[in-house]
Enzyme design. Structure first.
Site, PDB file in Angstrom:
ATOM      1  N   CYS A 121      -8.861  18.383  22.704  1.00 55.93           N
ATOM      2  CA  CYS A 121      -7.773  18.517  23.661  1.00 55.93           C
ATOM      3  C   CYS A 121      -6.478  18.381  22.864  1.00 55.93           C
ATOM      4  O   CYS A 121      -6.515  18.379  21.635  1.00 55.93           O
ATOM      5  CB  CYS A 121      -7.876  17.516  24.813  1.00 55.93           C
ATOM      6  SG  CYS A 121      -7.642  15.789  24.398  1.00 55.93           S
ATOM      7  N   HIS A 154     -21.271   5.708   8.859  1.00 55.31           N
ATOM      8  CA  HIS A 154     -21.372   4.278   9.139  1.00 55.31           C
ATOM      9  C   HIS A 154     -21.527   3.927  10.612  1.00 55.31           C
ATOM     10  O   HIS A 154     -22.018   2.854  10.944  1.00 55.31           O
ATOM     11  CB  HIS A 154     -20.160   3.538   8.572  1.00 55.31           C
ATOM     12  CG  HIS A 154     -20.075   3.639   7.088  1.00 55.31           C
ATOM     13  ND1 HIS A 154     -20.973   3.029   6.249  1.00 55.31           N
ATOM     14  CD2 HIS A 154     -19.213   4.312   6.284  1.00 55.31           C
ATOM     15  CE1 HIS A 154     -20.664   3.299   4.993  1.00 55.31           C
ATOM     16  NE2 HIS A 154     -19.601   4.088   4.989  1.00 55.31           N
TER      17      HIS A 154
END
Length: 173
Positions: A121, A154
């Site tokens: 967006c 991670h």
């Protein structure tokens, strides 16, 4: 190499990584793949044709009107790299509500229909919030390649949100 009566194992290289694939001899469908380090991954879309495996990765992609142009740029880039994507909208720069499209892409990833997702967006904030409301989604808003890589590595993010007004097409791909 035959393993038992039902399964065959084949080793091949994809993007410089050696992968051992176990597939059902009769159906021709892959069941598991093992990377050289022993990590097991379940293959969702694959076909065996002749002597070669083709693994299909499907990326869900969606945007609102503010991210439409960047979404189209990213789609073209993915297709050029041989990566399939499913577009969940929007289909123009006409004003629209991002939650409709962001939720559709997130649901496709959560259901397993798509492996990963990209939502866009103007700022990336609203559409990332929408995606994260879907159970099983870990959508991270990133504005640079390093944070995108680290959040995948991670935090096991399965969706990437970008703000089209914050980054340009060169940085996005």
């Amino acid at each position: 190499m035959n393993i038992g009566f039902e399964q065959i194992i084949q080793v091949f290289r994809m993007n410089g990584t050696s992968i051992l694939v176990e597939y059902n001899k009769h159906s021709g469908r892959a069941e598991h793949a093992f990377l050289l380090n022993g990590t097991s991954i379940l293959l969702k879309r694959s076909i065996y044709s002749g002597k070669n495996w083709r693994i299909f990765i499907m990326i869900a992609i969606a945007s609102d009107h503010g991210g439409y142009n960047l979404k189209e740029h990213i789609k073209a880039y993915l297709v050029a790299k041989g990566i399939s994507c499913q577009d969940f909208g929007t289909d123009s720069t006409a004003s629209c509500d991002y939650p409709v499209f962001g939720k559709a892409a997130a649901e496709a990833v959560a259901s397993g229909a798509c492996e990963k997702g990209i939502v866009i967006c103007t700022t990336g904030i609203g559409i990332s919030i929408t995606a994260n409301k879907v159970k099983g989604i870990r959508c991270a808003l990133c504005a640079d390649p390093l944070s995108a890589e680290l959040t995948r590595r991670h935090n096991n993010a399965n969706m990437l949100a970008m703000g089209a007004g914050m980054i340009g097409p060169n940085l996005a791909v």
